[in-house]
Design an enzyme around this catalytic site. Structure first.
Site: not given
Ligand SMILES: NC(=O)c1ccc[n+]([C@@H]2O[C@H](COP(=O)([O-])OP(=O)(O)OC[C@H]3O[C@@H](n4cnc5c(N)ncnc54)[C@H](O)[C@@H]3O)[C@@H](O)[C@H]2O)c1
Length: 251
Positions: A143, A147
């Protein structure tokens, strides 16, 4: 045509869904609900559901956990079907979702992507054959650098899905740097990569003797969640009260 009320219409996902539905002959947004009025929409927008007097078949909810109680109260009272996509609900709110499902059709999923939901099923089938034949299972997720949580909820959902199909035999391993031991057959390794603007990538690796099978899901934009939510709304409109999941949508 499925008539949708978009709850949280002026947020990122509300706007993604407005764009998707505008291209969809089978669905239309007839009203939006949002406390912010920063966006221009081609449907009327109300500050709350109780102000909304537009007839509809279903609500799609991508708003805020703070807005969830009022939404669920409205649906419980009116029997209006609702697709709950908002995350971060408290345990009491999750309980309230189940209560609401006694008088209204409710579908809730933390990941609305059709692809991820199909993958959750596929890895169960694969595990039943491959894990029993001694294949090791590892999950790698990637990701963007903004995040903060790891591993992703989707990586955990994939591991849980496999574990459920295998009767709960697995434990999860997040870090191998602290001890010098061979991997245990009854573990699923879960690793997280963070960098750049990667929207979301999940690999489920089944590694056997001299062969490896990898299931990969790559998200290129948030539209995948919007697409799943619209399909879920079409599915839910007109259903009997009850608690539904994306498993019901993909059949
Ligand atoms: N289930 C999934 O697949 C999935 C995917 C993406 C996002 N989400 C979740 O959906 C939610 C929304 O995501 P987003 O990225 O669109 O967030 P966002 O902050 O961009 O949008 C939220 C919108 O809700 C509105 N809102 C807040 N309180 C409200 C209230 N009381 N009544 C009406 N509207 C209200 C805000 O004004 C805002 O416009 C988050 O909880 C997010 O985690 C779930």
């Amino acid at each position: 045509m499925t008539r949708i009320i978009m709850h949280g219409c002026n947020g990122a996902m509300g706007q993604v869904i407005s764009g998707l539905v505008a291209q969809d002959p089978e669905a239309g947004i007839v009203a939006g609900i949002d406390i912010s009025d920063t966006k221009k929409n081609d449907y009327p927008v109300f500050a709350s559901l109780k102000d909304c007097n537009v007839e509809a078949d279903v609500i799609i909810d991508f708003a805020s956990a703070k807005a969830e109680d009022a939404l669920l109260d409205y649906c419980a009272k009116t029997g209006m079907p609702v697709v709950v996509c908002t995350t971060g609900l408290s345990p009491e709110q999750v309980e309230k979702v189940s209560e609401t499902a006694k008088t209204a059709p409710v579908l809730r999923s933390a990941n609305m992507s059709l692809g991820v939901n199909v993958l959750l099923k596929l890895v169960q089938e694969a595990a039943q054959v491959l894990a029993s034949a001694g294949f090791d299972i590892e999950i790698l997720e990637k990701h963007h650098n903004q995040k903060v949580d790891a591993p992703s909820g989707t990586a955990l959902a994939l591991a849980d899905s496999i574990n459920e199909a295998m009767g709960g035999i697995y434990h999860y391993k997040y870090d191998r740097s602290t001890e010098r031991v061979k991997r245990d057959q009854k573990e699923i390794g879960i690793q997280a990569v963070r960098g750049g603007t990667i929207v979301g990538e999940h690999d489920v690796i089944f590694a056997g003797k001299d062969e490896v099978i990898t299931f990969n899901h790559t998200a290129y934009s948030k539209a995948i969640f919007g697409k799943g939510a619209v399909e879920a709304a079409k599915f839910l409109a007109g259903k009997q009260p009850g608690l539904y999941t994306m498993k019901d949508v993909i059949g």
